[in-house]
Design a protein around this motif. Sequence first.
Motif, short mmCIF file in Angstrom:
data_model
loop_
_atom_site.label_atom_id
_atom_site.label_comp_id
_atom_site.label_asym_id
_atom_site.label_seq_id
_atom_site.Cartn_x
_atom_site.Cartn_y
_atom_site.Cartn_z
N THR A 108 0.84 -1.20 0.00
CA THR A 108 0.00 0.00 0.00
C THR A 108 0.87 1.24 0.00
N SER A 109 0.46 2.20 -0.80
CA SER A 109 1.16 3.48 -0.87
C SER A 109 0.10 4.55 -1.18
N SER A 110 -0.02 5.54 -0.32
CA SER A 110 -1.08 6.53 -0.45
C SER A 110 -0.53 7.92 -0.71
N GLY B 163 -2.82 3.49 -3.48
CA GLY B 163 -2.05 2.56 -4.30
C GLY B 163 -1.96 1.21 -3.61
N VAL B 164 -2.32 0.15 -4.32
CA VAL B 164 -2.36 -1.20 -3.73
C VAL B 164 -1.79 -2.21 -4.71
N ALA C 270 7.04 1.48 -0.18
CA ALA C 270 5.62 1.44 0.17
C ALA C 270 5.43 2.09 1.54
N ASN D 7 3.42 5.79 -6.12
CA ASN D 7 4.81 6.18 -5.86
C ASN D 7 5.30 7.19 -6.89
N TYR E 54 0.22 0.48 -6.69
CA TYR E 54 1.12 1.22 -5.79
C TYR E 54 2.26 1.89 -6.56
#
Length: 479
Positions: free
Chosen positions: A110-112, A151-152, A262, A251, A247
């Motif tokens: 996961t990335s937000s 982002g997943v 991440a 990024n 993800y």
Amino acid sequence: MNFIKRAGLNVWAKKGRSLLLILVSAAILMFVLAGLLIRSAAVKATNQAKADVGATLTLSANRQAAFKKMSQSSSSTTKRSRPKLTLTPVKLSDATQIAKLSHVGSYNVTSSTSVNAKSYDTVSTSTGMGSGGGPGGMKSATSSGDTQINGVSATSLTSDFSDQKSKIVKGRGITSTDRNTNHVVIEKELASQNDLSVGDTLTVKETSGSKDTVKLKVVGIYRASSSSSSSAGPMSTDPSNTMYTSYTLANTFKGSKYANTADSVTFNVTAPSQVSGVKKSGKALINTSKYTLSTDDASYQTVKSSMASVESFANKIVWLVAIAGTIILALIVILMIRERRFEIGVLLSLGEARWKIVAQFLTEMIMVLVVALVIAGAGGKLVGNQLGAQLTKQTAQTTQVTQMQSGGQNGGQPGGQSAGGHGGPDRRTQSTQQAKLAITVSAVDLAELGGFGLAIMFLSIMLASGGILRLQPKKVLIE
């Protein structure tokens, strides 16, 4: 005449008494069977939970170490300069090593981040505190945009989609094949407001770096839960403005230094009983001063705890009914045997062994037991289903209240991931609701019930006949 034949004739001749014994015995055995079935189902549910519920490990930045470093830097700097909390992004190379450990199944990266709308209008919240409704939305003065990007690795691995809080209504979700693409899944209200459908493109503007505009291709449309908007804060954007991407794209929005990193990585442990061992092995692969590996096996522990309560209650039902049944049957048999004092005296005077007289009474009760077992077997499942459903409902309600209280005290998940957000799957509530008892009557259950019934009958006969069989035949006949 042997005692078995006498027992059969006596049961047939005294139809009213036999019917009474059958009904009483069936009622007792029915509740004993219900207790046995609930206990057996609780054990099966606990064992099944080990495989189905699972546990998770979340690899994220070590916030405690970051806070400690921030406090040290603040003491060495001037009062005017405000220290910053710097969290180290998780390296995907470390996550890959942990994913190779035994008992680790799928994992979700996961990335937000956030971006600003360019070619579409964001959905405004009812309070008017959210994003603007004009083209491009409300441009924030800070790096925070009006559109949330989650982002997943795959949307199916996130808690919202795995718990059915959010559902894909058109197209498809994000999968591993969407890595290094500009594919996006948008919310139904946002799509409806801007007349977007699967295959269309939309444009967003980065909130950091070069602040370039990027075109995204819609591959799916999802419907968020109706309660999601109520959880949004007064200064947060409407949940309909949340988009899911790979993800890798998230990024890219965050900047080149975030490549191959991440915010967190959640690993699904296939064997909850091995989660401590997996955690220990995982910690050996990471820099614990920068990262933390937190455990979440609460779903498994919740089901295990609730089923243990049900099993304990079922055991109490079995023993209480068995003890009460023994007492009730003993009283009935005592009255029955007292009425047969003359019969007992005649048999003793004719030279019949005392044990054969007791065996006759026991044979009569076994004949009653056979018929009672048939009735109890038919009605025990119905009683077990009703009791089991009520028990699991009460246990689930108690467990959910406890979770809400503990959740309010803990203030969220480790590493800054909320339980219902885009972090690792948190199936705590779902697990509690799915912890249903599968009540089935097997030959083993009936055999165990027969053993209980036989023990109850034997104790009843011993208690009832002990006093009379000590008397001498002459004294019995004279009385």
